[in-house]
Design an enzyme around this catalytic site. Sequence first.
Site, mmCIF file in Angstrom:
data_model
loop_
_atom_site.group_PDB
_atom_site.id
_atom_site.type_symbol
_atom_site.label_atom_id
_atom_site.label_comp_id
_atom_site.label_asym_id
_atom_site.label_seq_id
_atom_site.Cartn_x
_atom_site.Cartn_y
_atom_site.Cartn_z
ATOM 1 N NE ARG A 190 44.424 -16.317 24.126
ATOM 2 C CZ ARG A 190 45.340 -15.497 23.653
ATOM 3 N NH1 ARG A 190 46.455 -15.269 24.329
ATOM 4 N NH2 ARG A 190 45.169 -14.895 22.491
ATOM 5 C CD GLN B 103 42.498 -25.193 22.429
ATOM 6 O OE1 GLN B 103 42.124 -26.127 21.707
ATOM 7 N NE2 GLN B 103 43.694 -25.169 22.983
ATOM 8 C CG ASP C 229 41.505 -17.573 21.567
ATOM 9 O OD1 ASP C 229 41.367 -16.334 21.586
ATOM 10 O OD2 ASP C 229 42.564 -18.149 21.901
ATOM 11 C CB SER D 207 43.828 -17.373 18.956
ATOM 12 O OG SER D 207 44.421 -17.383 20.234
ATOM 13 C CE1 TYR E 85 45.893 -12.669 26.681
ATOM 14 C CE2 TYR E 85 45.180 -13.708 28.725
ATOM 15 C CZ TYR E 85 44.927 -13.314 27.431
ATOM 16 O OH TYR E 85 43.704 -13.558 26.871
#
Length: 377
Positions: free
Chosen positions: A124, A129, A132, A135, A232
């Site tokens: 991440r 991005q 990802d 997500s 996390y």
Amino acid sequence: MAVAIAVTRERREGETRCAVTPETVKKLLALGATVTVEAGTGTGSSFPDSEYEAAGARVSSDLKGVLAGADILLKVRGPTASETSALKSGAIVIGMLDAYREKATIEALKGQGATAFAMEFVPRITRAQVMDVLSSQANLAGYRAVIEAAHAYGRGFPMMMTAAGTVAAAKVFVMGAGVAGLQAIATARRLGAVVTATDVRPAAKEQVESLGAKFVAVEDEEFKAAETAGGYAKQMSPEYQAKQAELTASHIVKQDVVITTALIPGRPAPRLITAAHVASMKAGSVIVDLAVEAGGNVEGSKPDEIVTTANGVKIVGWSNLAGRIAADASALYARNLAAFVGLLVKDGELSIDPEDEILKAAAVTHKGEVVHEGVKG
């Protein structure tokens, strides 16, 4: 000769998503690659074969033919044994491999000499991005969790004032305010519910409150240091868990809907709701367990079932919520994959930088070895 990219239909039970869409076929072709799609790949996501052909892909119903010359295989879930065995040695496999739990898949890829990249391991960082997948899929799962809760709940979500009297707004409690949890909060708020949320990460408080929900947590010193550098949640101490459980117990008894989203990479999902919590809730309440595939946050939840308890609480355990909104989930996931392939293919040829931090983090097998430290054991 141009890099050959293959995409096969998903053979895992209940998987409706696909790894490429007609839109991303064009992106892959723009890299100079060729794209071959197995017939029926997009059926579960409402992408007919004709749209893939119109986008420039070759569509074939011959699985072995699709795979035989493939330099890269794109998947949603890990390939089945029959797919892996049909690959040439050294082929690249990219997908959500669930590498901590799907040991047999990883061993088969290792044995075939495949270079396998697990999209769930993409770091991440800013430049990653667009790749990802956690997500992109969690965002849709959080949305769908609220839709499933509203469907199972026997009442409306918003407050309604009518000539016959007032209908109270539903009280929704979201446990875990990561990507899925935040989308669940936003969706429940849009439907008019009164929303509260909790998370062990301090940064989550501001995010929860920015969406108009109330934050509920034991905010002690351990709470203030409960987030890893990667963003996390850390495993909390038994003492903290006990305090949080006490707060949860007093709060949950008042809720109409609870949505749990807590996951810890490489470990079983933490138990957030016990049988005692469930027993304290009133008849007609609903719990949606987004972590059911990883062992579940809720005692009594079962994968792919709605369990109705003795006191009338429904526990919803759909294991692939993103797959229940397959067209959008596939569109986002396919874009994640196309961006990742862009790291591997330049001007129609494989051009892999072994020092690229994204590729190093995502690599699971290479040249007959498991290379990911977290998966080796």
